[in-house]
Design a protein around this motif. Structure first.
Motif, short mmCIF file in Angstrom:
data_model
loop_
_atom_site.label_atom_id
_atom_site.label_comp_id
_atom_site.label_asym_id
_atom_site.label_seq_id
_atom_site.Cartn_x
_atom_site.Cartn_y
_atom_site.Cartn_z
N ALA A 208 0.73 -1.11 -0.03
CA ALA A 208 0.14 -0.01 0.00
C ALA A 208 0.88 1.13 -0.10
O ALA A 208 0.64 2.20 -0.80
CB ALA A 208 -0.76 -0.08 1.14
N LYS A 209 1.86 1.33 0.99
CA LYS A 209 2.73 2.31 0.75
C LYS A 209 3.60 2.48 -0.69
O LYS A 209 3.61 3.80 -0.85
CB LYS A 209 3.94 2.12 1.90
CG LYS A 209 4.91 3.56 2.22
CD LYS A 209 5.58 3.21 3.39
CE LYS A 209 6.64 4.51 3.64
NZ LYS A 209 7.30 4.25 4.64
N VAL A 214 -4.75 3.55 -3.05
CA VAL A 214 -5.23 2.07 -2.80
C VAL A 214 -6.66 2.25 -2.45
O VAL A 214 -7.28 2.86 -1.57
CB VAL A 214 -4.45 1.23 -1.69
CG1 VAL A 214 -4.41 2.00 -0.18
CG2 VAL A 214 -4.65 -0.10 -1.78
N LEU A 216 -9.44 -0.29 -0.42
CA LEU A 216 -9.62 -1.48 0.48
C LEU A 216 -10.89 -2.16 0.06
O LEU A 216 -12.05 -1.28 0.55
CB LEU A 216 -9.54 -0.90 1.95
CG LEU A 216 -8.40 -0.49 2.30
CD1 LEU A 216 -8.20 0.21 3.96
CD2 LEU A 216 -6.82 -0.98 1.81
N ALA A 230 -3.22 0.55 5.26
CA ALA A 230 -2.91 1.44 4.28
C ALA A 230 -2.59 2.79 4.82
O ALA A 230 -2.53 3.65 4.10
CB ALA A 230 -3.99 1.56 3.29
N ALA A 233 -0.18 5.15 2.69
CA ALA A 233 -0.70 5.40 1.45
C ALA A 233 -1.49 6.79 1.45
O ALA A 233 -1.81 7.33 2.62
CB ALA A 233 -1.93 4.42 0.96
N VAL A 236 -6.59 6.63 0.22
CA VAL A 236 -7.19 5.37 0.71
C VAL A 236 -8.55 5.58 0.70
O VAL A 236 -9.25 6.56 1.14
CB VAL A 236 -6.82 5.11 2.17
CG1 VAL A 236 -7.35 3.71 2.56
CG2 VAL A 236 -5.35 5.15 2.34
#
Length: 271
Positions: A208-209, A214, A216, A230, A233, A236
């Motif tokens: 995710a990073k 991203v 979910l 996440a 990120a 999100v």
């Protein structure tokens, strides 16, 4: 399957559709038929199943009605591989069920696959009840048109998302993710009888990073409790998706309504 059958048999006299699994039932891996189900099965002319091992609880019971006609609606569907890795805390039955299936059985969460299922059901009904062929064909045409409409809305909305990268928290969402053009960066199996290990979460957090943006994807049957995966990120969005396995009893529009919910989830993620 029940909702599709209900739509295809709407308005046709002499046809009764019975759901062997309650609408509030999600995972069928450990489902057991009750006496009323056995009676319904032994008296039925036909049995329509999703297939791919989803209805493994029926294996011994089908023999009680040697004259029953059975349709596996998964025939011709585009399949994804099943998830075969499970931890030691799973029940013996759960492991056995999962490992005996080569393919992911949740095909109906893909609109394209669900259209194939509806066509299979229509052909089956026409074959066993040709007297009502015109009605079955007309009902199927109308229902498939609705599925196509919601499918196009879903895909067009998904195209507006700032990322296609996603973390999938249950294999029931894999077909939906593929249909939407999403790219899973981590596949996690969150369910009633499983947990996510520290290493799985660490790998997902790293992905995710690295991705930066991203989505979910949760099956709404399960709590969205791993959102911090996440945290690294910059963008999100959490999508709590409906897989049409729960809801109101005798709902002929259960699948359509589930996809409408999912469309709203996508629209909220775009805004």
């Amino acid at each position: 399957i029940y909702s599709a059958l209900s739509r295809l048999t709407q308005g046709i006299d002499g046809v009764e559709v019975i759901n062997l699994t309650p609408s509030q039932t999600g995972c069928l891996h450990d489902y057991q038929l009750v006496p009323d189900d056995i009676i319904a099965l032994t008296n039925a002319d036909a049995l329509v199943i999703n297939g791919l091992g989803m209805e493994s609880f029926l294996e011994d019971s089908i023999d009680l009605n040697p004259d029953i006609k059975v349709l596996d609606t998964s025939i011709g569907a585009t399949l994804l591989p099943g998830i075969h890795s499970h931890n030691e805390h799973h029940s013996e039955h759960y492991d056995q069920h999962e490992h005996e299936n080569q393919f992911n059985e949740h095909i109906w969460t893909s609109p394209s696959n669900h259209i194939i299922q509806v066509k299979n059901i229509k052909d089956f009904l026409v074959k066993i009840d040709p007297e009502h062929a015109d009605e079955y064909n007309n009902n199927a045409k109308n229902y498939i048109s609705e599925i196509e409409d919601i499918k196009n809305e879903l895909i067009n909305t998904a195209r507006m998302l700032p990322t296609k990268n996603c973390i999938v928290f249950h294999d029931s969402l894999c077909y939906f993710a593929k249909e939407m053009g999403f790219s899973p960066i981590a596949m996690l199996s969150l369910g009633e009888q499983s947990y996510l290990s520290a290493s799985q979460l660490a790998d997902a957090a790293s992905a995710a990073k690295k991705s930066g943006k991203v989505l979910l994807l949760y099956d709404m049957q399960h709590d969205a409790k791993y959102n911090n995966v996440a945290d690294g990120a910059s963008y999100v969005r959490i999508l709590k998706l409906d897989t049409a396995v729960a809801g109101k009893a005798n709902d002929a529009d259960a699948w359509i309504n589930a996809m409408r919910h999912n469309l709203m989830q996508l629209k909220e993620a775009v805004n």
